[in-house]
Write a protein that holds these residues in place. Structure first.
Motif, PDB file in Angstrom:
ATOM      1  N   ASN A  32      36.232  59.270  14.215  1.00 36.59           N
ATOM      2  CA  ASN A  32      34.994  60.026  13.984  1.00 36.59           C
ATOM      3  C   ASN A  32      33.972  59.224  13.195  1.00 36.59           C
ATOM      4  OD1 ASN A  32      35.358  62.819  15.080  1.00 36.59           O
ATOM      5  ND2 ASN A  32      37.238  62.600  13.913  1.00 36.59           N
TER       6      ASN A  32
ATOM      7  N   THR B  52      32.857  66.657  17.248  1.00 39.29           N
ATOM      8  CA  THR B  52      34.191  66.737  16.645  1.00 39.29           C
ATOM      9  C   THR B  52      34.807  68.056  17.054  1.00 39.29           C
ATOM     10  OG1 THR B  52      33.007  65.961  14.732  1.00 39.29           O
ATOM     11  CG2 THR B  52      35.368  66.183  14.521  1.00 39.29           C
ATOM     12  N   VAL B  63      37.601  63.247  18.276  1.00 39.60           N
ATOM     13  CA  VAL B  63      36.213  63.068  18.684  1.00 39.60           C
ATOM     14  C   VAL B  63      36.134  63.083  20.208  1.00 39.60           C
ATOM     15  CG1 VAL B  63      36.316  60.545  18.668  1.00 39.60           C
ATOM     16  CG2 VAL B  63      34.141  61.672  18.284  1.00 39.60           C
TER      17      VAL B  63
END
Lengths: 132, 136
Positions: A32, B52, B63
């Motif tokens: 992420n 997300t 992700v």
């Protein structure tokens, strides 16, 4: 008492489980690294004195078949913590790839230490058994 | 096993970044795609986004590629009277793709992809170490 229940082994096992969980969190951070609004997380370092107490504490012995096996050995639950961000981008992302790479390398080294200690301890037991 | 989960999480990062590379490649390939005539618009730059989500199976935040939106900025206008897509004044609309920006985006995607690969390599090494206990 089996080999895996020895205090040393159970401590090393806890350590390895901790490192494994940390690796998962670090993988999440890296995956992420570009997601807007994502806040990086890290695992809280385990409380050593508490772990030691849990590993070396006195346990109840079942002297009669009617006794229930105690569950004093609680599974250590690790707490995730928001890592202190180096910087937060305007998109609200706090992951710094360099920092994550460093943490992963450190995690890897720690894991290597734990596994090496584990096999060394196994070797100790083997020599106690008198086998080459 | 948490290690396998780490690898899967990193794999979602790889997938997201390769999807981003696809969009960037599309933009760069179409940097000069004008329309067939003056009435229609040329290629419009596309912008990838990330989202997300919590994966219940992996028990982790992973992700994924979000919606691919279009860039609403103005087209570049060049004066080329002989061009088939030129309007009355000889102006031709070119796509709003800036190759320099695309190249920078590409470097960023590459860096992120490599970071995810690094996680996989490190995790694999840790698994191998654990298996080595058996050999001791």
């Amino acid at each position: 008492m089996s080999v895996t229940e020895l205090p040393l082994f159970s401590m090393l096992k806890t350590r390895m489980r901790w490192l494994e969980t940390r690796q998962r969190l670090l993988a999440e951070n890296v995956a992420n690294a570009e997601t807007p609004g994502f806040r990086g997380r890290d695992l809280k370092a385990p409380d050593f004195t508490r772990q030691l107490q849990a590993a070396t504490s006195v346990q109840l012995v079942a002297t009669s078949p009617g006794h229930l096996a105690g569950t004093t050995q609680t599974d250590p639950n690790f707490a995730a913590d928001r890592s202190q961000p180096f910087e937060v981008t305007p998109r609200g992302n706090s992951v710094s790839l360099e920092e994550e790479m460093m943490r992963i390398a450190q995690n890897q080294t720690d894991h290597q230490t734990a596994t090496a200690l584990y096999s060394r301890s196994l070797g100790l037991i083997k020599s106690a058994l008198g086998k080459k | 096993m948490d290690f396998m989960r780490s690898i899967f999480i990193a794999a979602t990062g790889l997938r997201a970044q390769s999807g981003r590379m696809r969009v960037i490649a599309e933009n760069i390939a179409n940097a000069n795609s004008t329309a067939a005539n003056s009435a229609t618009d040329p290629y419009r730059r596309r912008v990838p986004s990330f989202a997300t989500s919590f994966d219940r199976d992996l028990q982790a935040t992973v992700v994924s590629m979000g919606r691919i939106r279009t860039d609403g900025s103005d087209f570049t206008v060049r004066n080329e009277p002989g061009h088939p897509a030129a309007d009355g004044q000889g102006n031709v609309k070119y796509p709003n793709v800036n190759t320099l920006i695309e190249t920078v985006d590409m470097r960023e995607a590459q860096r992120s992809y490599e970071a995810n690969l690094n996680v996989i390599t490190a995790t694999r090494r840790m698994i191998a170490r654990t298996i080595e206990i058996l050999r001791a």
